[in-house]
Enzyme design. Sequence first.
Site, PDB file in Angstrom:
ATOM      1  N   THR A  95     -17.564  -2.813  -5.831  1.00 23.60           N
ATOM      2  CA  THR A  95     -17.083  -1.697  -5.098  1.00 23.60           C
ATOM      3  C   THR A  95     -15.990  -1.884  -4.840  1.00 23.60           C
ATOM      4  O   THR A  95     -16.382  -4.064  -4.515  1.00 23.60           O
ATOM      5  CB  THR A  95     -18.264  -0.520  -4.631  1.00 23.60           C
ATOM      6  OG1 THR A  95     -17.121   0.519  -4.085  1.00 23.60           O
ATOM      7  CG2 THR A  95     -19.222  -1.459  -3.804  1.00 23.60           C
ATOM      8  N   GLY A 134      -6.628   1.068  -4.587  1.00 29.86           N
ATOM      9  CA  GLY A 134      -7.529   0.438  -6.173  1.00 29.86           C
ATOM     10  C   GLY A 134      -7.138   1.866  -7.002  1.00 29.86           C
ATOM     11  O   GLY A 134      -7.614   2.325  -8.240  1.00 29.86           O
ATOM     12  N   ARG A 141       2.177   6.193   2.345  1.00 26.89           N
ATOM     13  CA  ARG A 141       2.739   5.809   3.524  1.00 26.89           C
ATOM     14  C   ARG A 141       3.544   5.179   4.044  1.00 26.89           C
ATOM     15  O   ARG A 141       5.029   4.395   4.220  1.00 26.89           O
ATOM     16  CB  ARG A 141       1.288   5.760   4.880  1.00 26.89           C
ATOM     17  CG  ARG A 141       1.485   4.997   5.934  1.00 26.89           C
ATOM     18  CD  ARG A 141       0.117   4.631   6.560  1.00 26.89           C
ATOM     19  NE  ARG A 141      -0.746   3.896   6.710  1.00 26.89           N
ATOM     20  CZ  ARG A 141      -1.749   3.363   6.216  1.00 26.89           C
ATOM     21  NH1 ARG A 141      -1.801   4.037   7.740  1.00 26.89           N
ATOM     22  NH2 ARG A 141      -2.272   2.627   6.736  1.00 26.89           N
ATOM     23  N   ASP A 160     -13.710   3.825 -13.200  1.00 27.04           N
ATOM     24  CA  ASP A 160     -13.662   4.484 -12.787  1.00 27.04           C
ATOM     25  C   ASP A 160     -12.597   5.313 -13.402  1.00 27.04           C
ATOM     26  O   ASP A 160     -12.456   6.410 -13.291  1.00 27.04           O
ATOM     27  CB  ASP A 160     -12.527   3.688 -11.377  1.00 27.04           C
ATOM     28  CG  ASP A 160     -14.077   3.357 -11.053  1.00 27.04           C
ATOM     29  OD1 ASP A 160     -14.830   4.607 -10.247  1.00 27.04           O
ATOM     30  OD2 ASP A 160     -13.065   1.909  -9.825  1.00 27.04           O
ATOM     31  N   LYS A 201       4.673  -0.656  -0.580  1.00 26.91           N
ATOM     32  CA  LYS A 201       3.235  -0.715  -1.294  1.00 26.91           C
ATOM     33  C   LYS A 201       3.533   0.021  -2.672  1.00 26.91           C
ATOM     34  O   LYS A 201       3.048  -0.462  -3.920  1.00 26.91           O
ATOM     35  CB  LYS A 201       2.109  -0.441  -0.832  1.00 26.91           C
ATOM     36  CG  LYS A 201       0.827  -0.646  -0.866  1.00 26.91           C
ATOM     37  CD  LYS A 201      -0.194  -0.861  -0.126  1.00 26.91           C
ATOM     38  CE  LYS A 201      -1.667  -1.021  -0.797  1.00 26.91           C
ATOM     39  NZ  LYS A 201      -2.827  -0.603   0.344  1.00 26.91           N
ATOM     40  N   LYS A 212     -13.609  -5.508  -5.930  1.00 24.79           N
ATOM     41  CA  LYS A 212     -12.695  -5.124  -7.614  1.00 24.79           C
ATOM     42  C   LYS A 212     -11.851  -5.201  -8.614  1.00 24.79           C
ATOM     43  O   LYS A 212     -11.603  -5.748  -9.514  1.00 24.79           O
ATOM     44  CB  LYS A 212     -12.684  -3.539  -8.122  1.00 24.79           C
ATOM     45  CG  LYS A 212     -13.738  -2.187  -7.635  1.00 24.79           C
ATOM     46  CD  LYS A 212     -12.785  -1.104  -7.628  1.00 24.79           C
ATOM     47  CE  LYS A 212     -14.101   0.252  -7.063  1.00 24.79           C
ATOM     48  NZ  LYS A 212     -13.913   1.636  -7.300  1.00 24.79           N
TER      49      LYS A 212
HETATM   50  P1  ATR Z   1      -8.230   2.162  -2.307  1.00 23.33           P
HETATM   51  O1  ATR Z   1      -9.037   0.939  -3.353  1.00 23.33           O
HETATM   52  O2  ATR Z   1      -9.154   2.539  -2.503  1.00 23.33           O
HETATM   53  O3  ATR Z   1      -7.970   2.632  -2.973  1.00 23.33           O
HETATM   54  P2  ATR Z   1      -7.005   0.716  -0.837  1.00 23.33           P
HETATM   55  O4  ATR Z   1      -6.519  -0.384  -1.253  1.00 23.33           O
HETATM   56  O5  ATR Z   1      -7.155   0.148   1.100  1.00 23.33           O
HETATM   57  O6  ATR Z   1      -8.580   1.765  -0.411  1.00 23.33           O
HETATM   58  O7  ATR Z   1      -5.244   1.836  -0.819  1.00 23.33           O
HETATM   59  C1  ATR Z   1      -6.068   2.927   0.244  1.00 23.33           C
HETATM   60  C2  ATR Z   1      -4.713   3.950   0.517  1.00 23.33           C
HETATM   61  O8  ATR Z   1      -4.923   5.028   1.982  1.00 23.33           O
HETATM   62  C3  ATR Z   1      -3.293   3.231   0.927  1.00 23.33           C
HETATM   63  O9  ATR Z   1      -2.454   4.131  -0.100  1.00 23.33           O
HETATM   64  C4  ATR Z   1      -3.140   3.311   2.434  1.00 23.33           C
HETATM   65  O10 ATR Z   1      -1.562   3.488   2.756  1.00 23.33           O
HETATM   66  P3  ATR Z   1      -0.752   2.997   2.779  1.00 23.33           P
HETATM   67  O11 ATR Z   1      -0.749   1.783   1.326  1.00 23.33           O
HETATM   68  O12 ATR Z   1       0.020   2.536   4.060  1.00 23.33           O
HETATM   69  O13 ATR Z   1      -2.041   1.488   3.253  1.00 23.33           O
HETATM   70  C5  ATR Z   1      -3.777   5.138   2.303  1.00 23.33           C
HETATM   71  N1  ATR Z   1      -4.170   4.902   3.298  1.00 23.33           N
HETATM   72  C6  ATR Z   1      -4.908   4.692   4.425  1.00 23.33           C
HETATM   73  N2  ATR Z   1      -5.279   5.660   5.775  1.00 23.33           N
HETATM   74  C7  ATR Z   1      -3.609   5.924   5.260  1.00 23.33           C
HETATM   75  C8  ATR Z   1      -3.757   6.692   7.197  1.00 23.33           C
HETATM   76  N3  ATR Z   1      -3.999   6.822   7.664  1.00 23.33           N
HETATM   77  N4  ATR Z   1      -2.734   7.426   6.897  1.00 23.33           N
HETATM   78  C9  ATR Z   1      -1.611   7.345   5.610  1.00 23.33           C
HETATM   79  N5  ATR Z   1      -2.473   6.338   4.455  1.00 23.33           N
HETATM   80  C10 ATR Z   1      -3.570   5.904   4.565  1.00 23.33           C
END
Ligand code: ATR
Length: 285
Positions: free
Chosen positions: A64, A131, A153, A104, A157, A68
């Site tokens: 996890t 991810g 956001r 997943d 990315k 990953k």
């Molecule tokens: P995972 O592998 O669980 O998807 P991650 O790679 O850290 O985790 O991705 C988290 C996602 O949540 C990203 O799209 C992130 O947005 P950013 O690319 O702008 O960082 C989004 N995210 C996390 N915290 C956020 C927040 N407070 N507001 C809006 N988007 C958020």
Amino acid sequence: MNEEYFLGLIGNPVEHSKSPIIHSTISNEYNDGYNYQLYCIEKDDLGNFVKESFDLGMKGFNVTVPYKQDVMEYIVDIDERAKKIGAVNTLVRVSGGYKGYNSDAPGLARALKYDVVEIKDKSVVIVGAGGVSRAVLDVCINGGVKRIVILNRSKDKALALKDEISREYEYDHIEVYGYEDDYMKTIETDKWIAFQCTSVGMFPKVVFSPIENNDFYKYMEVGYDIIFNPLETLFMKKVKEAGGRAFNGLNMLIFQAVISYEHWSEHEVSDEVTKKVISVLADNV
Ligand code: ATR
């Protein structure tokens, strides 16, 4: 100790994981005798941990956050679908090391089926570009959706993810918006299935949703949140209030675990046993 029955979860942090409950419930139902432990590993120790676990005879692992992708460096083979998604969450013991799979994506596909959410020819909004979004994109593209909007956001990315996925899947129907863009112009032209793939709204910050604009929810027929704590997120509430159906991430979690289990045990997990897991977890969130 007979390590060939030993399974576990590698990550950091891992202490709140539901995976031990899921896997011990399935193992007990089938009398498979598996023992599933949590392993909180530092990044620098990941390679050694995987190697030593293989030398000890351990059968397999889930992987996890945040490993990953990192773990792919330390395994001897990677399943084609996992390669395409770019993330491995299941390690299966093979000759000379572990083979990596991604459960997943097929887990989400099974959860959608279970929840009677049809995605073929539908328009999809994916909120987030991390991810989990990659697995959701795989399921949506394989499931024949009509179009995909990624709303994130940080727009950069999301654009990078779009480029990678468009190339990898030869898929040409992804649009990207940042939170500052006028995404409603597109949203209000259609009805959508939304996948909430960020951590926004997770316990304890339950009063937040990544999309604050209430108009957005009027166009959502279905809202699928990857979060399962709380069982109903603010995002889900807003979808329901606007007349849509909403689901949390519990079934996705359970079905990815079921698919990992099927890799290790080399037998199917029946619908009856899966339902048992669902009811056990409902009492344990
Ligand atoms: P995972 O592998 O669980 O998807 P991650 O790679 O850290 O985790 O991705 C988290 C996602 O949540 C990203 O799209 C992130 O947005 P950013 O690319 O702008 O960082 C989004 N995210 C996390 N915290 C956020 C927040 N407070 N507001 C809006 N988007 C958020």
